[in-house]
Each structure stands twice: as C-alpha cells, then as structure tokens.
Design a protein around this motif. Structure first.
Motif, short mmCIF file in Angstrom:
data_model
loop_
_atom_site.label_atom_id
_atom_site.label_comp_id
_atom_site.label_asym_id
_atom_site.label_seq_id
_atom_site.Cartn_x
_atom_site.Cartn_y
_atom_site.Cartn_z
N PHE A 227 0.82 -1.21 0.00
CA PHE A 227 0.00 0.00 0.00
C PHE A 227 0.86 1.26 0.00
CE2 PHE A 227 -3.75 -2.53 1.42
CZ PHE A 227 -4.65 -2.03 0.49
N SER A 230 1.96 1.69 -3.60
CA SER A 230 0.84 2.17 -4.42
C SER A 230 0.50 3.62 -4.10
CB SER A 230 -0.40 1.29 -4.19
OG SER A 230 -0.26 0.04 -4.80
N ALA A 231 0.50 3.94 -2.81
CA ALA A 231 0.17 5.31 -2.40
C ALA A 231 1.23 6.29 -2.89
CB ALA A 231 0.05 5.38 -0.88
N SER A 232 2.49 5.90 -2.81
CA SER A 232 3.57 6.75 -3.29
C SER A 232 3.46 6.99 -4.80
CB SER A 232 4.92 6.12 -2.95
OG SER A 232 5.99 6.87 -3.47
N THR A 234 0.71 6.72 -6.70
CA THR A 234 -0.53 7.42 -7.10
C THR A 234 -0.76 8.72 -6.34
OG1 THR A 234 -1.80 6.12 -5.47
CG2 THR A 234 -1.64 5.24 -7.72
N LYS A 235 0.14 9.06 -5.41
CA LYS A 235 0.03 10.27 -4.60
C LYS A 235 -1.22 10.26 -3.71
CE LYS A 235 3.60 11.73 -6.91
NZ LYS A 235 4.95 11.60 -6.33
N LYS A 236 -1.60 9.07 -3.24
CA LYS A 236 -2.74 8.96 -2.33
C LYS A 236 -2.27 8.76 -0.89
CE LYS A 236 -6.09 7.24 -5.70
NZ LYS A 236 -7.13 6.22 -6.00
N ASN A 237 -3.19 8.91 0.04
CA ASN A 237 -2.86 8.78 1.46
C ASN A 237 -2.82 7.31 1.83
OD1 ASN A 237 -2.77 8.74 4.26
ND2 ASN A 237 -4.21 10.43 4.51
N PRO A 238 -1.65 6.76 2.22
CA PRO A 238 -1.57 5.32 2.54
C PRO A 238 -2.41 4.93 3.75
CG PRO A 238 0.46 6.45 3.15
CD PRO A 238 -0.34 7.42 2.35
N LEU A 241 -5.91 4.40 2.53
CA LEU A 241 -6.01 3.16 1.75
C LEU A 241 -6.07 1.95 2.68
CD1 LEU A 241 -3.44 3.78 -1.15
CD2 LEU A 241 -5.92 4.08 -1.20
N ASP A 272 -11.29 3.53 -2.37
CA ASP A 272 -9.93 3.98 -2.68
C ASP A 272 -9.89 4.89 -3.91
OD1 ASP A 272 -8.90 2.52 -0.57
OD2 ASP A 272 -8.41 0.77 -1.81
N VAL A 386 -5.16 -0.15 -7.05
CA VAL A 386 -4.91 1.30 -6.94
C VAL A 386 -3.84 1.72 -7.94
CG1 VAL A 386 -4.02 3.12 -5.44
CG2 VAL A 386 -5.67 1.47 -4.54
#
Length: 399
Positions: A227, A230-232, A234-238, A241, A272, A386
């Motif tokens: 995660f 993936s977060a890194s 896609t620039k999402k908050n791990p 997620l 997500d 993601v």
C-alpha cells in the motif's frame, strides 16, 4: 413520541460477532446444535462455489469489454505484477523463517500437532451444487470472451453480446447484495464453531503461536509495503487506503476465501477511488492469480516441517517450489484451504511426500491460520488495483 433509533451493525461488526459467538458455541454447546450451523455453512459454501465462477465471468468479462483499448496489455501487466509479488512474498517468508525459526523449534512439536487432528464435526446432510465452471475455467473463459467483445466493439459489432454480459453483471451484483454478503456472517459463524469444537485451532496455536505471530506479522508488513508503494506512486494517502481495506481484511479472515471476498473487496477499491472498470477487472483477476499471503504461509510452514524433520531446507530447494506454486495456486480460490491443496502435488519438490505425516503436519499448520493468509491476499489485490488504475489511464489508454 421520539422514534427509537435502529442499531445498524456494519459488516465488520457482524463478522467479529460471528467469530466470537462461533468460538463460544463451539466450546460450550452440544455437538448436535453445532452441527446445524456446520450444515448451513456447508450448504452456503457449496452455493458460494457455484456463484464464484459466475461472478468472475460477470465482472472480468464486462471489465475487459468496458476497458476496450489496451485490455490485453492491462491483463498481461496485472498478471505479471501479481506473479512477481507472490514470488517476492515467498522469498521474504523463507528469509524470515531461516533467520528466526531455528531459535525456538523443538523436536516434539510434530507429535503434539498430529495428535490434535480429525475432531471436526460432519454435517447432517450435504446439498451438492456443481458449478458450471471451475475457477480456472471461468477466468480463462472470461478473458477470452471479454477480449473478443472488446475487439468486436472496435469494429462496430458485438453490442448485443455486450448487452447480455452487462445484464448478467447486474444479475450477479444483485445476488451478491441480497444473498451472499448478508449471509456471510452466518457462514463464518459455522466455520468457527466447528473449529472451536474440534480444538484443532487452539492445539496448534498453543504449540506454534510464535511461528504464527511471525507469519501474521510478515503478512501485515508485506501488505503495508504494497500500500505504501501504491500510495507513493498514485500520490494517495496510505493511511486512508489501509483504513478502507479493513472491511475486506476482516471478511477474508472469516470466509477464508479470496474469491468469496470479491464483492466486499470491490467496495473497498471503490472507496480507494479506483475507477469502476479497473476495480471490476483487477480485483476478481487478482483474487485468482495474486496469492502473497498464502505463499508466505506455505513457505513458512514448509520450512518449519523440513527443519523439524532434519531435511535440507536451503533457498535453492525452496525457490523452485515457490516459482512453481505461484502458477499452481491459480486454481486455489473458492474454498478454504484451496492454496495448500493446490500445493500438495508439488511437495515432493522439497522432499515432503504427499502421503507422509510431514504433509499432514504441514496441512494442519497451514489451515489453522489460512484465514489470515487469505486476508493478506485480498488486501494486496486492492493495493495492485490502486496502482493499475493509474497505469491504465497514464500509459495504456493514452497510447
């Protein structure tokens, strides 16, 4: 007069209650009553086995057909990532086992485990429900049909068959929301009642609790890393997620089946922010081909058995087993323990006879905490979904 507020329990709460009640019922109530729950779980499990291939055909076929451009590339990339992830998970499991297990394994553990087997209750009766496809056949058929529909639609054809698949998708979605998801807690209750009655779970845990802690810790570490990656990317908050995945994780713990968790896991992917086409394609696909949690558990259990029996257990012996099992476990989803059953024909690769007490010991070790491996599998599936959402939109769709 003020209206009484209705208490609404979410799926996670109902699953936790089902697990606790199952353990209590299995421990203290008469066998005759427990067998009622076991019988229901058996019937529901057969129904699940019937629906799961249909679910894969409905979701994966429509997912590929909706994706249209780049569907074949997306399929290849997703399968490649899933296989590499499964191999890395198995290799990390070997590294952990080799570094830690020799410090606390003792010679008498095999006898203690073997003496705790064979006490589970049988059902009152069986209701055989034969699926139209097995899981592997369903995924192959879905690939073939989805790619064909996608190709036909590019040529201005195939709208009729696409409409049939779309309506079939709606039918299966309705079955899941009305019949499958609401009854999952009862299915879980029966499973845990039977395990509690047999005492096998507690017998194994009492001896191997340190090994299980290591395995579950590696599950959580590996999924967290997935995660974070993936977060890194896609620039999402791990944190968000991982928080969104709790519901899918708990469902998998109770059902012990990656495939049975697909509907809940798709909802997690939706939270997500994964697009509909990607989540309904990647999640069912990865439920079939992505098995990092199961691979961690099987590799760890195999190392444990080899070490206890004084057999060679170097990485050169284990690595080919991991590589082979990454392909063989494609047939595993759909039933609790499917991964270890898929692994049985390949145990001789590492010196464990399929009919030996070593194989029996390994099966017992695996099944005792199969649910946590399954939970790691489905959590990793959403980490992949993601990332694949961005890969598809950025690299495949624009080409």
């Amino acid at each position: 007069m003020s209206e009484k507020k209705k208490i609404h329990l979410g799926l996670i709460s109902r699953i936790i209650i089902a697990i606790i009640l199952g353990i209590i019922v299995g421990k203290y109530l008469p066998a005759g009553l427990i067998r009622v729950a076991v019988t229901f779980s058996s019937i529901f499990g057969n129904f699940l086995s019937f629906v799961i291939p249909l679910m894969i055909i409905a979701f994966v076929t429509k997912g590929i057909a909706d994706l249209g451009e780049g569907a074949g590339k997306l399929l290849l990339i997703t399968v490649a990532i899933a296989y590499i992830s499964t191999f890395i998970a198995g290799s990390l499991s070997y590294l952990m086992a080799h570094s830690v297990y020799p410090h606390f394994l003792t010679d008498d553990m095999a006898k203690n485990i073997q003496s705790a087997q064979g006490n589970e209750l049988a059902t009152y009766f069986e209701v055989p429900i034969t699926p139209f496809f097995d899981v592997t056949g369903a995924i192959v058929f879905a690939f073939m049909l989805g790619l064909a529909i996608s190709w036909m639609r590019k040529k201005g054809k195939g709208e009729y068959i696409y409409g049939v698949i779309s309506e079939f998708n709606e039918i299966i979605t309705k079955v899941l929301s009305v019949a499958i998801v609401p009854l999952l807690p009862l299915f879980i209750f029966g499973n845990f009642a039977n395990m509690s009655y047999s005492g096998s779970v507690f017998a194994v845990l009492s001896v191997f609790w340190r090994i299980f802690i290591c395995i579950i810790a590696l599950h959580l570490i590996y999924v967290t890393i997935m995660f974070l990656i993936s977060a890194s990317y896609t620039k999402k908050n791990p944190v968000e997620l991982i928080k969104n995945q709790v519901r899918g994780y708990m469902t998998a713990v109770g059902t012990q089946s990656s495939a049975a968790t697909i509907p809940v896991n798709i909802e997690c992917a939706q939270k997500d922010g994964v697009s509909k086409g990607i989540r309904e394609f990647v999640v069912p696909l990865c439920a079939t081909v992505h098995m990092p949690g199961s691979m961690i558990t099987i590799t760890s259990c195999a190392y444990t058995v080899l070490l206890m029996y004084g057999l060679p257990h170097g990485y050169g012996i284990i690595a080919p087993f991991i590589l082979t099992l990454g392909v063989a476990m494609v047939a595993a989803p759909g039933a609790p323990g499917g991964a270890i059953m898929s692994a049985l024909p390949f145990l001789p690769m590492i010196g464990i006879g399929t009919e030996s007490s070593m194989a029996t010991l390994m099966i017992s070790l695996y099944l005792t905490q199969d649910s946590f491996g399954t939970a790691a599998n489905v959590s990793g599936d959403n980490a992949i979904s993601v990332a694949m959402d961005k890969i598809y939109s950025k690299y495949i769709l624009k080409k």
